[in-house]
Each structure stands twice: as C-alpha cells, then as structure tokens.
Write a protein that holds these residues in place. Structure first.
Motif, PDB file in Angstrom:
ATOM      1  N   THR A 136       0.795  -1.227   0.000  1.00  0.00           N
ATOM      2  CA  THR A 136       0.000   0.000   0.000  1.00  0.00           C
ATOM      3  C   THR A 136       0.824   1.272   0.000  1.00  0.00           C
ATOM      4  O   THR A 136       0.276   2.355  -0.142  1.00  0.00           O
ATOM      5  N   GLY A 137       2.119   1.193   0.179  1.00  0.00           N
ATOM      6  CA  GLY A 137       2.944   2.389   0.162  1.00  0.00           C
ATOM      7  C   GLY A 137       3.151   2.975   1.536  1.00  0.00           C
ATOM      8  O   GLY A 137       2.488   2.600   2.500  1.00  0.00           O
ATOM      9  N   PRO A 138       4.072   3.934   1.648  1.00  0.00           N
ATOM     10  CA  PRO A 138       4.484   4.445   2.960  1.00  0.00           C
ATOM     11  C   PRO A 138       3.428   5.280   3.677  1.00  0.00           C
ATOM     12  O   PRO A 138       3.474   5.416   4.891  1.00  0.00           O
ATOM     13  N   ASP A 139       2.471   5.836   2.954  1.00  0.00           N
ATOM     14  CA  ASP A 139       1.510   6.747   3.582  1.00  0.00           C
ATOM     15  C   ASP A 139       0.196   6.089   3.974  1.00  0.00           C
ATOM     16  O   ASP A 139      -0.655   6.735   4.589  1.00  0.00           O
ATOM     17  N   SER A 140       0.025   4.816   3.626  1.00  0.00           N
ATOM     18  CA  SER A 140      -1.246   4.147   3.897  1.00  0.00           C
ATOM     19  C   SER A 140      -0.980   2.699   4.262  1.00  0.00           C
ATOM     20  O   SER A 140      -0.922   1.823   3.393  1.00  0.00           O
ATOM     21  N   PRO A 141      -0.798   2.391   5.556  1.00  0.00           N
ATOM     22  CA  PRO A 141      -0.458   1.023   5.937  1.00  0.00           C
ATOM     23  C   PRO A 141      -1.564   0.028   5.617  1.00  0.00           C
ATOM     24  O   PRO A 141      -2.757   0.333   5.742  1.00  0.00           O
ATOM     25  N   ASN A 314       4.114  -1.924   4.216  1.00  0.00           N
ATOM     26  CA  ASN A 314       3.830  -1.035   5.340  1.00  0.00           C
ATOM     27  C   ASN A 314       2.543  -1.564   5.956  1.00  0.00           C
ATOM     28  O   ASN A 314       1.481  -1.505   5.327  1.00  0.00           O
ATOM     29  N   THR A 316      -0.009  -2.335   9.516  1.00  0.00           N
ATOM     30  CA  THR A 316      -0.379  -2.007  10.885  1.00  0.00           C
ATOM     31  C   THR A 316      -1.087  -3.188  11.551  1.00  0.00           C
ATOM     32  O   THR A 316      -1.909  -3.858  10.922  1.00  0.00           O
TER      33      THR A 316
END
Length: 358
Positions: A136-141, A314, A316
């Motif tokens: 999903t990329g660094p800004d959206s885990p 990334n 959570t």
C-alpha cells in the motif's frame, strides 16, 4: 508460563491442526498452560510426543487435514478449532507440488469447516498470512480491509503459497457468511521463535547463520513476529467477541539486523549485507549445490522473491493490539529463546541443560 499466555478464560476443549508446527505447537502449549484440554491433529505421533508437552490434558490424534474420516471423530466435544496446518515447502524446495498445495491449503477447508460446525464447534480460528495483503505504500499502511495483490484476485487454482492463502481466505469467508460458528482469521508476519522444528524459512536461516553457512544476506527487510505472540492472538481471537480478520504482523527488521542478532547469540560471524541482485546469484548457487548434494538449501529464489515483496510493505497491527491486547516482544529476545530451544533439543551445539523457552 510465558507472558504471552492469554489471560482469563480459554477454550475448554480445542482441536489444533498442524500441532507440531511452529504456530500450532505454541498454541497447544499456551492452551495447556491456561488450563484447557487439547487434541493435537498430527501426522506422526512419535514426533508429536517428542515436540509437544507431556501433559495429562493433551491427546494426540493421528490424521491429515485432507482426510475427514481421520479428524471428524476428534472433533467430538470440542468447542474451538485452531487451524494452522499448511503446505509451504515451496519456499525452500524447487519443484513444489502445486496439486498438494491446493489440496492442503484450499480444498481441505470446506470439509474441515463443515465437520467442525456439525460437531457443535463455536469458534474456528483460521491462520492466514500478511502475504495476502497488497502493498500500500508508505503513507497508507495495509490493514484488515486491504485487498489481495491484483495478480492473486479471481484465481481458480493456486500458483504459489501466497495465492493459496488468498484462495483459502476466500473459502473461509464464504463459508462463514452462513455458518453458526465464529470464524476469526489471523494474519501473521514472518514468524520466528522457539518450537520451529520444521524448520520454517526463519529456522533455516537461523541455523545457516549459526553454522557459518550464510555469509551474506540481501539488503531487504520484513515484518517479523514471535510465534508465541501470534499464538496468544489466536487464542484471544477465539474468545467471545472475536471475529473478522486480525493482522498480527510484528515489527519491521532488516535481515542484516536479524542475522547479526543470531550471530551474536551463537558466537558466529554476522553475514554482510549485499545488494539484492548479488544475493540472487548466491541463492541460485545454494540451490544448485543443494541439488547436487541431495540436501535442502538454506534459502531459495522463491523465498527471496517473497522477501523482496515484503521489503516494500507497510503494515499495521493496530486492530489486534486494540481488540486482542496483542503485544510484540523484542526481536533479540525471540532469537535468544529460539537459539536456546534448538540447543536444548540438540539441533544446535551449546548448553543442553538449559530450560526450554515456551
């Protein structure tokens, strides 16, 4: 008792599939420690007696998840099933049998779910993997709502281990829509820890570093989690209110840091970090030498590809931390306990009288 042992009530009587595996063994130990009764579904009774606790509330049942006739009688009286059995040898064996992968990881699920529901089981905890989540990329885990990678959507057969876990989740969620059981799904990161008798890819890497056979590692990282912390999350997810998906990814670590911790614990030289293309060449050489020697390599190109994809993740675990009270112990503690377990079982040289971590 390990501090990850779930507090409060635990299932009264459980069936654990894959009970001699890294996760299944730790679930079994935690259930017994907390006062539960466990039936361990295993393929080799002698191996199970060597690896599992010698406990009056543990029953060994011999069978396979692909054989309903073997496991259906074991479900009588159980209130919970922890399904951890899976085929994942493709990570470090070339020429993996994709028919076995599909049969074990996907096709076996509906009969097992049906047998559990027919037996009156109230909770069926299914083990998945963070590999089913798209990056999903660094800004959206990535979290429990993240879809699978695009290349794994809409498949009618398994192409590899991650795609088999995507298809397995689809089968589980479809069944759960109309069944009477609660069917929580736990998505672990890369599991390490004591009890890795298989061994998994993590255990193979640890043993290779401890033996001085791993001189270099790729410049990659991944989410690493102690199997005992995943086991605790599984047991808590089985409790009242548990449901849906729970990501239990752990924390990100560079391979160089993981292997340096193993080297420090075992007194060997730490592998150096090398660029991924160089590592790919080394791993291909390992595979070739293993074929010539009739052994299994400590790493494969398939496993490296999974690590390479994981390097961009990334993730959570906030939901599991919030709803299940999941906590992640330090990576150095996990590795120290895993090394101690291997030494206590004669797999690595070292003190043999130490207590076995659980």
């Amino acid at each position: 008792m390990d501090e990850a042992t779930p507090p409060g009530p635990v299932p009264r009587r459980s069936l654990v599939t894959g009970a001699t595996g890294l996760l299944g063994g730790n679930i079994t130990a935690q259930l017994l420690d907390a006062g539960g009764e466990v039936t361990a579904l295993v393929r080799d009774a002698d191996r199970a007696r060597r690896l599992l606790p010698d406990h009056p509330r543990l029953r060994i049942g011999v069978g396979d998840v692909t054989d309903p006739a073997a496991y259906t009688p074991l479900l009588a009286g159980c209130d919970t099933v922890f399904h951890t059995a899976a085929y994942f040898r493709e990570y470090y064996e070339t020429g993996a049998d994709l028919r076995v992968l599909e049969r074990v990881n996907v096709a076996s699920l509906h009969p097992l779910l049906r047998a559990a529901e027919d037996a009156g089981v109230s909770a069926f905890v299914h083990t998945s993997s963070v590999n089913v989540l798209a990056t999903t990329g660094p800004d959206s885990p990535a979290d429990e709502e993240t879809p699978p990678p695009r290349r794994y959507r809409g498949l009618d057969r398994s192409l590899d281990y991650p795609s088999s876990k995507v298809r397995a989740e689809e089968a589980v969620r479809e069944y759960a829509r109309t069944c009477s059981m609660r069917v929580p799904i736990v998505l672990p990161g890369w599991m390490w820890g004591p009890g890795d008798a298989g061994p998994t890819s993590a255990g193979r890497l640890l043993q290779a570093v401890a033996a001085g056979r791993m001189r270099a590692v790729p410049a990659l990282g991944n989410y690493v989690v102690d199997a005992r912390d995943v086991a605790a999350a599984c047991v808590r997810a089985a409790g009242p209110g548990g449901g849906g998906r729970y990501v239990v990814a752990g924390t990100r670590h560079r391979l160089r840091d993981l292997t340096a911790a193993v080297a420090a614990e075992t007194g060997t030289a730490a592998p150096r970090e090398v660029p991924v293309p160089a590592a790919l060449g080394v791993v291909a050489l390992m595979e070739g030498l293993a074929r010539l020697r009739g052994t299994e390599p400590p790493a494969t190109r398939t496993g490296l590809a999974v690590l390479r994809e994981g390097d961009g993740r990334n993730i959570t675990s906030a939901r599991a931390q919030r709803e299940l009270g999941t906590a992640f112990r330090p990576m150095e503690r996990t590795i120290a306990d895993e090394v101690a377990w291997y030494r206590a079982h004669g797999i690595l040289p070292g003190p043999s009288g130490a207590s076995v971590p659980r």
